[in-house]
Each structure stands twice: as structure tokens, then as C-alpha cells.
Design a protein around this motif. Structure first.
Motif, mmCIF file in Angstrom:
data_model
loop_
_atom_site.group_PDB
_atom_site.id
_atom_site.type_symbol
_atom_site.label_atom_id
_atom_site.label_comp_id
_atom_site.label_asym_id
_atom_site.label_seq_id
_atom_site.Cartn_x
_atom_site.Cartn_y
_atom_site.Cartn_z
ATOM 1 N N PRO A 284 -98.349 8.967 -9.561
ATOM 2 C CA PRO A 284 -97.755 7.820 -10.408
ATOM 3 C C PRO A 284 -99.062 6.731 -10.846
ATOM 4 O O PRO A 284 -99.709 6.681 -9.852
ATOM 5 C CB PRO A 284 -96.674 7.043 -9.652
ATOM 6 C CG PRO A 284 -96.807 7.612 -8.285
ATOM 7 C CD PRO A 284 -97.420 8.927 -8.347
ATOM 8 N N GLY A 285 -99.045 6.221 -12.014
ATOM 9 C CA GLY A 285 -100.303 5.205 -12.219
ATOM 10 C C GLY A 285 -101.217 6.098 -12.885
ATOM 11 O O GLY A 285 -102.180 5.338 -13.323
ATOM 12 N N GLU A 286 -101.165 7.434 -13.148
ATOM 13 C CA GLU A 286 -102.346 8.136 -13.553
ATOM 14 C C GLU A 286 -102.020 8.640 -15.049
ATOM 15 O O GLU A 286 -102.541 9.863 -15.288
ATOM 16 C CB GLU A 286 -102.763 9.160 -12.751
ATOM 17 C CG GLU A 286 -103.275 8.780 -11.240
ATOM 18 C CD GLU A 286 -104.663 8.169 -11.285
ATOM 19 O OE1 GLU A 286 -105.249 7.871 -12.202
ATOM 20 O OE2 GLU A 286 -104.920 7.490 -10.186
ATOM 21 N N GLY A 287 -101.164 8.186 -15.538
ATOM 22 C CA GLY A 287 -100.825 8.517 -16.955
ATOM 23 C C GLY A 287 -101.675 8.753 -18.107
ATOM 24 O O GLY A 287 -101.873 9.818 -18.745
ATOM 25 N N HIS A 288 -102.706 7.749 -17.966
ATOM 26 C CA HIS A 288 -103.889 7.952 -19.107
ATOM 27 C C HIS A 288 -104.717 9.441 -18.736
ATOM 28 O O HIS A 288 -104.928 9.772 -19.536
ATOM 29 C CB HIS A 288 -104.823 6.696 -18.824
ATOM 30 C CG HIS A 288 -104.246 5.552 -19.649
ATOM 31 N ND1 HIS A 288 -103.355 4.559 -18.800
ATOM 32 C CD2 HIS A 288 -104.416 5.062 -20.725
ATOM 33 C CE1 HIS A 288 -103.180 3.467 -19.652
ATOM 34 N NE2 HIS A 288 -103.775 3.746 -20.683
ATOM 35 N N GLU A 289 -104.938 9.568 -17.434
ATOM 36 C CA GLU A 289 -106.025 10.612 -16.873
ATOM 37 C C GLU A 289 -105.055 11.982 -17.290
ATOM 38 O O GLU A 289 -105.735 12.902 -17.789
ATOM 39 C CB GLU A 289 -106.174 10.224 -15.866
ATOM 40 C CG GLU A 289 -106.794 8.973 -15.225
ATOM 41 C CD GLU A 289 -108.182 8.645 -16.268
ATOM 42 O OE1 GLU A 289 -108.604 9.533 -16.919
ATOM 43 O OE2 GLU A 289 -108.745 7.840 -15.851
ATOM 44 N N LEU A 290 -103.880 11.861 -16.933
ATOM 45 C CA LEU A 290 -103.062 13.235 -16.975
ATOM 46 C C LEU A 290 -102.807 13.764 -18.708
ATOM 47 O O LEU A 290 -103.218 14.688 -18.956
ATOM 48 C CB LEU A 290 -101.729 12.878 -16.231
ATOM 49 C CG LEU A 290 -101.627 12.701 -14.836
ATOM 50 C CD1 LEU A 290 -100.326 12.660 -14.240
ATOM 51 C CD2 LEU A 290 -102.293 14.127 -14.122
ATOM 52 N N ARG A 291 -102.581 12.560 -19.341
ATOM 53 C CA ARG A 291 -102.394 13.038 -20.786
ATOM 54 C C ARG A 291 -103.824 13.337 -21.269
ATOM 55 O O ARG A 291 -103.867 14.291 -22.025
ATOM 56 C CB ARG A 291 -101.919 11.622 -21.396
ATOM 57 C CG ARG A 291 -100.442 11.556 -21.235
ATOM 58 C CD ARG A 291 -100.115 10.282 -21.891
ATOM 59 N NE ARG A 291 -98.435 10.087 -21.838
ATOM 60 C CZ ARG A 291 -97.574 10.353 -22.605
ATOM 61 N NH1 ARG A 291 -97.930 10.973 -23.718
ATOM 62 N NH2 ARG A 291 -96.399 9.993 -22.440
#
Length: 356
Positions: A284-291
Motif C-alpha cells: 500500500p502506498g506504492e500505487g505510482h510505482e506499481l502502475r
């Protein structure tokens, strides 16, 4: 009627040699022989040419010729030489030549084929020819284009030989006149770390390299974890001493999503979205990086543009597609922060931390 010796008489009469051929028949044979020989020679030459130009590794066949001969064949318009042909030629020259000989053979090809040829040569040198003490001084004396082409390949070989330790590789690159940032693609490919080795081993290897190399190494390590474990990749590996966990998470997404893409855009979209949802729950909190990592994987896939677009839309990655396409020339370990540093005002700042 039979009489003694009749069998011998018959044999003598039936086994006599034929008389001499007529003069007209002999003339015809002499006249046809050169034509027949010429036809056979043409057929053999045609078969050899077709084998040369249609073989899957046709560039490798040219290694049987001297460099000037290989260059002449590659220059023929009918051959339609490609960088892949030049690389294949270099691949087969490499094991039988030292680096100096390989560079000379590739230089004969001229631009733009000489660089891929050097890549093929340097990736397939025998160990004694790839030894830094032997190869680095040769590369230092070579033209810049040769150093740029050979540097990443030799960095990979040197990283493997050093078992992932950075100091000897950096020293060899310095001796060869190759900047570390120009050889990071090869160094990360040669990193011996595997997900089963765990975070401690990865941390030890990464810390042995200069700080500037950490993002590249960690992104590749993340991609290996993502490919190995899919959407259940151990994102806990981001708990490393280094501060560069963003590239690692991007790599995990790239590897996991790459493994989910099977080539059918009708099926890949939901699979990519499911992988992203699972990863976002683990990190959680890593939405930018994952996308970002997921979009990188889609746009680097073998899907045609229409298929890529279908997966991007189905996975909800539309808002990042433009940024990732704009950054296609960047190394894969670079991401949002590099674009931000370049002043890209279109980077989405607010993204959900849990993807749904």
C-alpha cells in the motif's frame, strides 16, 4: 545345335565392345558438356546463395569469410542486411577472435552495422579474451562507438565473473574508459541474485556498488521477483538498507505483469488488473510505482499497438500511458522521479494507494 565350346563362342560374340561413336554424336557431347557444367555451377551457386540469405542465422555464416568478404556480402542490396545479421556475425566471430580482432572485423562493416556487430563479439568472447586485464586496455584504445557498444556486454561478463561484487567491475570499466552509467544494463543483467537468495544477499550485493548503480540493480532484482512469484511477489524485499525501494517496486510490477501477459489482449487486461490489485494490497502506498512498472511491461510486450492499447485500457493504466511512452528512451529502471526532475508537469500526483 550344341557343340563343344559353344558357350565360349557366344560369350565372345556378345561381349565385344561397341564400335566408336559417330562423329556427330561425339560433337554433340562435346558441345553440351560446357553448358551442362555451367548449369550445374549456377544451380550450386543459387542453392548456396539461398542458404546464405534465408538461414535463420545467416549472419553467422559470414564468419567463414574474411572480414572484407563479409562486409561485401552485407553491403549487397539483395542481402538486405539488418542489425540482427551484424550481431549474429559478431556472435560467431567472437569465440574465434580476441577483442582486438573482433573490433577490426566489425569496423570493416561500417556504420550502422558495426555497433551491433561489436555487441555480438563482446558478448561471446572466450573467458581468456574477456578477462579485464586483457580486454580493458584494448577497449580503452578503441573508438568511442566501440566502447559504447562493447561496454555493457563486457560489464555483464565481468559482473558474472566477480559474482556480483561491484568494486572489481567498476575498476575494470574505469580501465576500459567506459562510464558506469553507460554499462549498467549489462551489469544488472549479470547480477547473480535470485529471489530465493533473499533480501540480505541482495542488500550485500547492491551496497558493493556505487550509489548511482543502485536503482538499476534493484529494478532488475524486483523484476526477477515479480517473474518468479507473480502477483504474490515478496514485496517485503523493499525493506532494504538502501533508500531506493521505488525502482524495486517498479521492477516487481514489471516482472509480475510481464508474466501475466500471454499475447491475447482479450485475456491480458483482466490478468494485468488482477496482478496490480494483488500487488497494491501487499505494498500500500506504492500505487505510482506499481502502475508505472505495469505500464512499462505492457508497452514492452510483443503485443501489437492495438493489443497494447486494449490491455492499457482494461487495466486502468490510461493516465500513465503517455508518460511511459514519453520515457521509452529512458533506461527501464528510471521512472516518475526522473520525469519530475525533467519538469514534466503532467505526472499524476494523486493516485489511489490500493488499486481496485
Amino acid at each position: 545345335m550344341w557343340w563343344p565350346g559353344a558357350e565360349t563362342d557366344c560369350a565372345m560374340h556378345t561381349t565385344l565392345p561397341p564400335g566408336p561413336a559417330s562423329s556427330s554424336a561425339a560433337f554433340g557431347a562435346r558441345r553440351l558438356t560446357p553448358a551442362l557444367a555451367l548449369g550445374l555451377a549456377a544451380a550450386v551457386a543459387l542453392a548456396g546463395w539461398l542458404d546464405l540469405v534465408r538461414a535463420s542465422s545467416r549472419g553467422c555464416r559470414l564468419a567463414l569469410l574474411p572480414p572484407s568478404g563479409a562486409a561485401a556480402v552485407l553491403a549487397l542490396p539483395a542481402y538486405r542486411a539488418s542489425p540482427r545479421d551484424a550481431w549474429s556475425y559478431g556472435r560467431c566471430v567472437g569465440p574465434d577472435a580476441d577483442l582486438a580482432g573482433g573490433l577490426k572485423a566489425c569496423a570493416a562493416l561500417g556504420d550502422p552495422l558495426q555497433s551491433p556487430c561489436v555487441e555480438g563479439v563482446s558478448a561471446h568472447l572466450r573467458p581468456e579474451h574477456a578477462d579485464p586485464a586483457v580486454a580493458a586496455p584494448v577497449l580503452a584504445a578503441a573508438p568511442r562507438w566501440a566502447r559504447e557498444a562493447a561496454g555493457p556486454q563486457l560489464a555483464r561478463l565481468w559482473t558474472v565473473a566477480a559474482e556480483g561484487e561491484g568494486a572489481p567491475v567498476v575498476a575494470a570499466l574505469g580501465l576500459a574508459g567506459v562510464p558506469l552509467e553507460a554499462a549498467l544494463r549489462g551489469a544488472r543483467a549479470g547480477l547473480p541474485w535470485q529471489p530465493a537468495d533473499g533480501a540480505t544477499r541482495l542488500d550485500q550485493l547492491v551496497e558493493s556498488w556505487p550509489e548511482d548503480a543502485h536503482p538499476a540493480l534493484l529494478e532488475e532484482a524486483g523484476a526477477r521477483a515479480g517473474r518468479a512469484d507473480g502477483a504474490t511477489a515478496t514485496v517485503a524485499l523493499i525493506a532494504l538498507k538502501t533508500a531506493h525501494h521505488g525502482p524495486f517496486v517498479r521492477g516487481v510490477a514489471r516482472g509480475a505483469v510481464g508474466a501475466a501477459i500471454q499475447g491475447d489482449p482479450r485475456l491480458d487486461g483482466p490478468a494485468v488488473k488482477a496482478a496490480l490489485v494483488a500487488l497494491s494490497r501487499a505494498a500500500p502506498g506504492e500505487g505510482h510505482e506499481l502502475r508505472w512498472g505495469a505500464a512499462r511491461a505492457v508497452l514492452a510486450s510483443k503485443l501489437d499497438p492495438a493489443g497494447q492499447r486494449a490491455v492499457v485500457k482494461a487495466a486502468g493504466l490510461d493516465e500513465l500511458e503517455r508518460q511511459v511512452r514519453a520515457a521509452a528512451a529512458l533506461p527501464p529502471w528510471m521512472g516518475l522521479e526522473e520525469l519530475a526532475a525533467a519538469g514534466d508537469a503532467m505526472i499524476p500526483r494523486q493516485m489511489p494507494t490500493i488499486l481496485r
